[in-house]
Design an enzyme around this catalytic site. Structure first.
Site, short mmCIF file in Angstrom:
data_model
loop_
_atom_site.label_atom_id
_atom_site.label_comp_id
_atom_site.label_asym_id
_atom_site.label_seq_id
_atom_site.Cartn_x
_atom_site.Cartn_y
_atom_site.Cartn_z
N PHE A 1 0.86 -1.18 0.00
CA PHE A 1 0.00 0.00 0.00
C PHE A 1 0.90 1.24 0.00
O PHE A 1 1.86 1.30 0.76
CB PHE A 1 -0.88 -0.02 1.25
CG PHE A 1 -1.97 1.01 1.24
CD1 PHE A 1 -3.08 0.85 0.44
CD2 PHE A 1 -1.88 2.14 2.04
CE1 PHE A 1 -4.10 1.79 0.43
CE2 PHE A 1 -2.89 3.09 2.04
CZ PHE A 1 -4.00 2.93 1.24
N ASP B 1 2.51 -6.06 7.60
CA ASP B 1 1.31 -5.24 7.69
C ASP B 1 0.11 -6.16 7.48
O ASP B 1 0.00 -6.83 6.45
CB ASP B 1 1.35 -4.12 6.64
CG ASP B 1 0.23 -3.12 6.83
OD1 ASP B 1 -0.87 -3.52 7.27
OD2 ASP B 1 0.45 -1.94 6.52
C1 LIG Z 1 -5.65 0.64 4.68
C2 LIG Z 1 -4.15 0.59 4.71
C3 LIG Z 1 -3.40 1.66 5.23
C4 LIG Z 1 -4.04 2.93 5.72
O1 LIG Z 1 -3.32 3.52 6.75
P1 LIG Z 1 -4.03 4.58 7.72
O2 LIG Z 1 -2.95 5.23 8.44
O3 LIG Z 1 -4.97 3.82 8.59
O4 LIG Z 1 -4.80 5.53 6.84
C5 LIG Z 1 -2.02 1.50 5.30
N1 LIG Z 1 -1.41 0.38 4.85
C6 LIG Z 1 -2.12 -0.65 4.33
C7 LIG Z 1 -1.41 -1.86 3.85
C8 LIG Z 1 -3.50 -0.56 4.21
O5 LIG Z 1 -4.19 -1.56 3.66
#
Ligand SMILES: *Cc1c(COP(=O)(O)O)cnc(C)c1O
Length: 396
Positions: free
Chosen positions: A112, A183
């Site tokens: 992401f 993650d």
């Molecule tokens: C949804 C998601 C995020 C979003 O991060 P936030 O700080 O909660 O906005 C980050 N990394 C991954 C892999 C995600 O799927």
């Protein structure tokens, strides 16, 4: 296989088939009363006393334990707070510190963007030759060598649902002497995770997706228990201090996972999440996985049978997918808007991915067939070909 369906525990608007619980889970029925209770009986009446009397200060650890039970983390190894992006920063910065002789953070192009941006920002701040290296998801294993300080991966790809194998990948990284950060944004509440068994050093995730904690619900961080008293928290805020109310002028990290706390926790969000976690009581993640795969297989089969305009973007082998199915379509954005207009809610990820999440706690086979019928109508009759559906919203 035990039935995990419990639709009655969620508010699902009339006429909606919700295939976006991988992005924002629906609201569990009991959440409003709980949040309202915290506001009216705790905040309003107890005022500052709520921190002690209502147990607010312990909530990040209490809720962390509830999340930990779903992801194979032992009691006391997970704490809640901030957002996932912040937790990525903390885990990554702590991990880098554990390999001072190495300079490379390895990730993949399926990660992401926020995770990659955070890594970029950290590398920029550290200087001293630190670098972020990203390779194709399939090339991660061969890119692991003894220059890599940290391997930072998201288990399930947000676009395609492609899944990394946590345990073998962690073993490979460890064999090369690297620290591993996973993650679990698209894993927690979506599939069984065995954090302790994977032996990874760090894991992070969010709780507004499959855990239904509500928009902006707090993130979580896990540190392997044998390292928790050594990890440097990077964001050394007062609530991660060993004794915050001593108000020392210098920072001494707290015990274990507590040191990963940063500042004042958002109690209303924490209460919403704590209530939402109760939906999982008595649910076995192996059953959730089996039910999710059954729904996904049905969806793929029916879409491929009835909607030839869409091309599967997810791995065909269900063992290699998380809990979502993505299809490619050039006009995917407009097509998704047309679907949403007709009550089938998924989402779109540029450039051409139509994404559908499967959440067996509140979706059944009838919902899947009904959704496919709408998709078929939209695609076969080109109902997406309308200027109104082509105007991009801020959130896609
Ligand atoms: C949804 C998601 C995020 C979003 O991060 P936030 O700080 O909660 O906005 C980050 N990394 C991954 C892999 C995600 O799927």
């Amino acid at each position: 296989m035990a039935d995990v369906l419990r639709k009655e525990r969620f508010i699902l608007p009339e006429g909606v088939i919700y295939l976006d619980g991988n992005s924002l889970g629906p609201m569990p029925v009991d959440v409003p009363a709980r949040v309202s209770g915290v506001m009216n009986e705790e905040w309003a009446q107890m005022l500052i006393r709520g921190w002690n009397k209502a147990g607010w200060m312990a909530m990040p650890s209490d809720v962390g334990n509830a999340v930990g039970r779903l992801i194979g983390a032992p009691e006391g190894s997970v704490v809640m707070g901030d957002t996932l992006s912040i937790k990525v920063y903390q885990a990554l910065a702590s991990a880098v510190k554990m390999r001072p002789d190495r300079r490379v953070i390895l990730s993949d192009t399926g990660n992401f963007p926020s995770d990659l941006y955070i890594a970029e920002g950290l590398v920029g701040l550290l200087e001293q030759g630190y670098a972020l290296k990203t390779v194709e998801p399939e090339a991660v294993a061969e890119a692991i060598d003894d220059t890599i300080a940290v391997v930072m991966l998201t288990e399930v790809d947000y676009r395609t649902g492609r899944k990394h194998e946590m345990k073998p990948m962690t073993e490979l990284a460890h064999a090369a002497g690297a620290v591993v950060v996973w993650d679990l944004a698209h894993s927690a509440g979506a599939l069984p995770v065995d954090l302790a068994g994977s032996n990874c050093e760090f894991a992070v995730g969010c709780t507004y997706k499959y855990l239904n904690g509500g928009p902006g619900a707090p993130g979580f961080i896990y540190v392997r228990p044998d390292l928790a008293d050594a990890a440097e928290p990077a964001l050394s805020g007062w609530l991660g201090h060993r004794a915050p109310f001593d108000f020392d002028l210098n920072y001494t990290p707290g015990r274990g996972i507590e040191r990963m706390r940063v500042g004042t926790p958002p109690i209303l969000q924490m209460a919403a999440l704590q209530e939402a976690m109760k939906v999982w009581e008595g649910v076995d993640m192996q059953d959730v996985r089996a039910a999710s795969i059954a729904l996904q297989e049905q969806f793929i089969e029916e879409v491929e049978r009835d909607v030839p305009q869409l091309t599967l973007a997810s791995p065909r082998d269900s063992a290699k997918r998380g809990s979502q199915v993505s299809f490619r379509f050039e006009q995917g954005y407009a097509a998704m808007q047309a679907l949403i207009d007709r009550g089938v809610i998924g989402d779109f990820r540029a450039p051409d991915i139509m994404r559908f999440g499967f959440t067996p706690l509140y979706l059944d086979a009838g919902d899947v067939s009904a959704a496919v019928a709408v998709i078929r109508d939209v695609m076969v009759n080109k109902l997406w070909d309308d200027e109104a559906y082509k105007v991009r919203n801020r959130v896609t």
